[in-house]
Structure formats: structure tokens, C-alpha cells
Design a protein around this motif. Sequence first.
Motif, mmCIF file in Angstrom:
data_model
loop_
_atom_site.group_PDB
_atom_site.id
_atom_site.type_symbol
_atom_site.label_atom_id
_atom_site.label_comp_id
_atom_site.label_asym_id
_atom_site.label_seq_id
_atom_site.Cartn_x
_atom_site.Cartn_y
_atom_site.Cartn_z
ATOM 1 N N GLY A 1 3.222 -0.768 33.835
ATOM 2 C CA GLY A 1 2.862 -2.034 33.230
ATOM 3 C C GLY A 1 1.974 -2.851 34.142
ATOM 4 N N GLU A 2 1.809 -4.100 33.775
ATOM 5 C CA GLU A 2 0.939 -4.981 34.555
ATOM 6 C C GLU A 2 1.602 -5.421 35.856
ATOM 7 O OE1 GLU A 2 0.207 -8.435 32.180
ATOM 8 O OE2 GLU A 2 2.310 -8.806 31.864
ATOM 9 N N GLU A 3 0.770 -5.822 36.795
ATOM 10 C CA GLU A 3 1.257 -6.311 38.087
ATOM 11 C C GLU A 3 1.953 -7.652 37.881
ATOM 12 O OE1 GLU A 3 -0.625 -8.085 42.224
ATOM 13 O OE2 GLU A 3 -1.910 -7.100 40.763
ATOM 14 N N THR A 4 3.119 -7.831 38.491
ATOM 15 C CA THR A 4 3.846 -9.086 38.386
ATOM 16 C C THR A 4 3.205 -10.116 39.306
ATOM 17 O OG1 THR A 4 5.898 -7.945 37.859
ATOM 18 C CG2 THR A 4 6.078 -10.205 38.647
ATOM 19 N N LYS A 5 2.861 -11.261 38.719
ATOM 20 C CA LYS A 5 2.236 -12.344 39.475
ATOM 21 C C LYS A 5 3.264 -13.459 39.654
ATOM 22 C CE LYS A 5 -2.293 -11.194 37.758
ATOM 23 N NZ LYS A 5 -2.388 -10.492 36.509
ATOM 24 N N SER B 1 0.297 -20.903 38.620
ATOM 25 C CA SER B 1 -0.024 -22.328 38.770
ATOM 26 C C SER B 1 -1.476 -22.524 39.200
ATOM 27 C CB SER B 1 0.902 -22.979 39.802
ATOM 28 O OG SER B 1 2.227 -22.966 39.338
ATOM 29 N N ASP B 2 -1.969 -21.615 40.027
ATOM 30 C CA ASP B 2 -3.362 -21.690 40.463
ATOM 31 C C ASP B 2 -4.340 -21.271 39.368
ATOM 32 O OD1 ASP B 2 -2.529 -22.558 42.938
ATOM 33 O OD2 ASP B 2 -2.676 -20.577 43.882
ATOM 34 N N HIS B 3 -3.854 -20.588 38.355
ATOM 35 C CA HIS B 3 -4.680 -20.112 37.236
ATOM 36 C C HIS B 3 -4.030 -20.598 35.931
ATOM 37 C CE1 HIS B 3 -5.310 -17.304 40.606
ATOM 38 N NE2 HIS B 3 -6.565 -17.313 40.197
ATOM 39 N N ILE B 4 -3.976 -21.907 35.766
ATOM 40 C CA ILE B 4 -3.166 -22.514 34.697
ATOM 41 C C ILE B 4 -3.653 -22.142 33.290
ATOM 42 C CG2 ILE B 4 -4.373 -24.747 34.572
ATOM 43 C CD1 ILE B 4 -0.561 -24.103 34.445
ATOM 44 N N GLU B 5 -4.964 -21.996 33.089
ATOM 45 C CA GLU B 5 -5.447 -21.619 31.754
ATOM 46 C C GLU B 5 -4.979 -20.215 31.386
ATOM 47 O OE1 GLU B 5 -6.748 -23.621 29.512
ATOM 48 O OE2 GLU B 5 -6.521 -25.203 31.006
ATOM 49 N N GLN B 6 -4.990 -19.303 32.350
ATOM 50 C CA GLN B 6 -4.484 -17.954 32.104
ATOM 51 C C GLN B 6 -2.970 -17.997 31.864
ATOM 52 O OE1 GLN B 6 -6.165 -16.372 35.726
ATOM 53 N NE2 GLN B 6 -7.418 -14.936 34.521
ATOM 54 N N ALA B 7 -2.283 -18.894 32.559
ATOM 55 C CA ALA B 7 -0.832 -19.031 32.374
ATOM 56 C C ALA B 7 -0.521 -19.521 30.963
ATOM 57 C CB ALA B 7 -0.255 -19.988 33.408
ATOM 58 N N LYS B 8 -1.311 -20.473 30.482
ATOM 59 C CA LYS B 8 -1.093 -20.980 29.115
ATOM 60 C C LYS B 8 -1.330 -19.886 28.088
ATOM 61 C CE LYS B 8 -2.189 -25.806 30.116
ATOM 62 N NZ LYS B 8 -3.120 -26.916 29.867
ATOM 63 N N GLU B 9 -2.366 -19.089 28.303
ATOM 64 C CA GLU B 9 -2.654 -17.978 27.396
ATOM 65 C C GLU B 9 -1.527 -16.941 27.438
ATOM 66 O OE1 GLU B 9 -4.207 -15.622 24.602
ATOM 67 O OE2 GLU B 9 -4.942 -17.624 25.111
ATOM 68 N N LYS B 10 -1.056 -16.616 28.638
ATOM 69 C CA LYS B 10 0.041 -15.648 28.784
ATOM 70 C C LYS B 10 1.310 -16.171 28.117
ATOM 71 C CE LYS B 10 1.890 -11.898 30.443
ATOM 72 N NZ LYS B 10 1.482 -10.598 29.920
ATOM 73 N N ASP B 11 1.572 -17.461 28.274
ATOM 74 C CA ASP B 11 2.753 -18.064 27.660
ATOM 75 C C ASP B 11 2.680 -17.967 26.138
ATOM 76 O OD1 ASP B 11 5.233 -19.471 27.698
ATOM 77 O OD2 ASP B 11 4.163 -21.344 27.283
ATOM 78 N N ALA C 1 4.810 -17.332 34.173
ATOM 79 C CA ALA C 1 3.771 -18.119 33.499
ATOM 80 C C ALA C 1 4.392 -19.325 32.800
ATOM 81 C CB ALA C 1 3.006 -17.255 32.502
ATOM 82 N N ARG C 2 5.528 -19.114 32.139
ATOM 83 C CA ARG C 2 6.204 -20.215 31.443
ATOM 84 C C ARG C 2 6.622 -21.300 32.436
ATOM 85 N NH1 ARG C 2 9.627 -17.399 28.416
ATOM 86 N NH2 ARG C 2 11.131 -17.193 30.101
ATOM 87 N N GLU C 3 7.137 -20.903 33.594
ATOM 88 C CA GLU C 3 7.536 -21.849 34.633
ATOM 89 C C GLU C 3 6.327 -22.626 35.163
ATOM 90 O OE1 GLU C 3 9.906 -23.948 37.338
ATOM 91 O OE2 GLU C 3 10.502 -22.701 35.644
ATOM 92 N N ALA C 4 5.204 -21.936 35.356
ATOM 93 C CA ALA C 4 3.991 -22.598 35.841
ATOM 94 C C ALA C 4 3.478 -23.615 34.825
ATOM 95 C CB ALA C 4 2.911 -21.566 36.148
ATOM 96 N N VAL C 5 3.504 -23.258 33.550
ATOM 97 C CA VAL C 5 3.059 -24.188 32.498
ATOM 98 C C VAL C 5 3.998 -25.384 32.429
ATOM 99 C CG1 VAL C 5 2.736 -24.454 30.002
ATOM 100 C CG2 VAL C 5 1.852 -22.429 31.163
ATOM 101 N N PHE C 6 5.298 -25.140 32.537
ATOM 102 C CA PHE C 6 6.266 -26.239 32.516
ATOM 103 C C PHE C 6 6.015 -27.208 33.667
ATOM 104 C CE2 PHE C 6 10.266 -28.068 34.047
ATOM 105 C CZ PHE C 6 10.649 -28.778 32.923
ATOM 106 N N ARG C 7 5.839 -26.662 34.880
ATOM 107 C CA ARG C 7 5.584 -27.514 36.044
ATOM 108 C C ARG C 7 4.288 -28.294 35.884
ATOM 109 N NH1 ARG C 7 7.182 -23.719 41.249
ATOM 110 N NH2 ARG C 7 9.369 -23.433 40.683
ATOM 111 N N TYR C 8 3.251 -27.647 35.353
ATOM 112 C CA TYR C 8 1.974 -28.318 35.134
ATOM 113 C C TYR C 8 2.151 -29.470 34.138
ATOM 114 C CZ TYR C 8 -2.847 -29.145 33.788
ATOM 115 O OH TYR C 8 -4.047 -29.748 33.512
ATOM 116 N N ASP C 9 2.836 -29.190 33.031
ATOM 117 C CA ASP C 9 3.058 -30.229 32.022
ATOM 118 C C ASP C 9 3.860 -31.399 32.586
ATOM 119 O OD1 ASP C 9 1.637 -28.743 30.192
ATOM 120 O OD2 ASP C 9 3.419 -27.958 29.156
ATOM 121 N N GLN C 10 4.848 -31.114 33.417
ATOM 122 C CA GLN C 10 5.647 -32.181 34.015
ATOM 123 C C GLN C 10 4.821 -33.014 34.994
ATOM 124 O OE1 GLN C 10 8.969 -33.056 33.301
ATOM 125 N NE2 GLN C 10 8.422 -31.743 31.595
#
Length: 95
Positions: free
Chosen positions: A20-24, A30-40, A56-65
Motif C-alpha cells: 500500500g501507500e507510504e504512511t505519512k 499538517s505541512d501539506h494541508i490541502e492534500q490532507a483535506k483531499e485525503k480526508d 490526515a483527519r487529525e491534521a485537518v482537525f488541528r488546522y480547523d481548530q
Amino acid sequence: MKIVAAISTLFLSFMMTGCGEETKSTVWWSDHIEQAKEKDRECKKSGNDTDNCRNAREAVFRYDQAHAPLPKFGKDFEKEVLEGVEKMNKGQPLE
């Protein structure tokens, strides 16, 4: 027998690493928030719950907060808060 053990070990190694894909990390997402939103969005649509989906979900949550709008309470409330801060700085009790 040694060949069977070697093949089994190789097969198990391949299965554990997966293809599968590499785990990030959450930091990477968080450094690639647009990609995180798309992944979410992709994960929500497919129902996946992989490590990347969770990170990705955690990064989007932190960004939104971090970018949430501050509530507005009105001038009277702000005035009372500032007066309370001044009283606390002077060592006076709050009412």
C-alpha cells in the motif's frame, strides 16, 4: 525443508510490509494541508480507516481548530472583561 522456511519467511515479510501507500505522519499532513483535506474527503467517501486516513483527519482537525474564528460577545462584555483584568492586576477581588 529449509527452502520452505525461507519462502515462508519471505512471504510473511512481504505481507507485513504490504504494498500500500507510504504512511505519512500528522506533521507531514499538517505541512501539506490541502492534500490532507483531499485525503480526508477520500477516506470519508470510501470508509477507509488507514493510518494515513487517521493522520490526515487529525491534521485537518488541528488546522480547523487553529484557524477557527474567535467569538464576538459585544462591547459590554469586552468592557467587563477588561475591567476584570485591571482589577486582577491591581489585586482587587472580582465581584
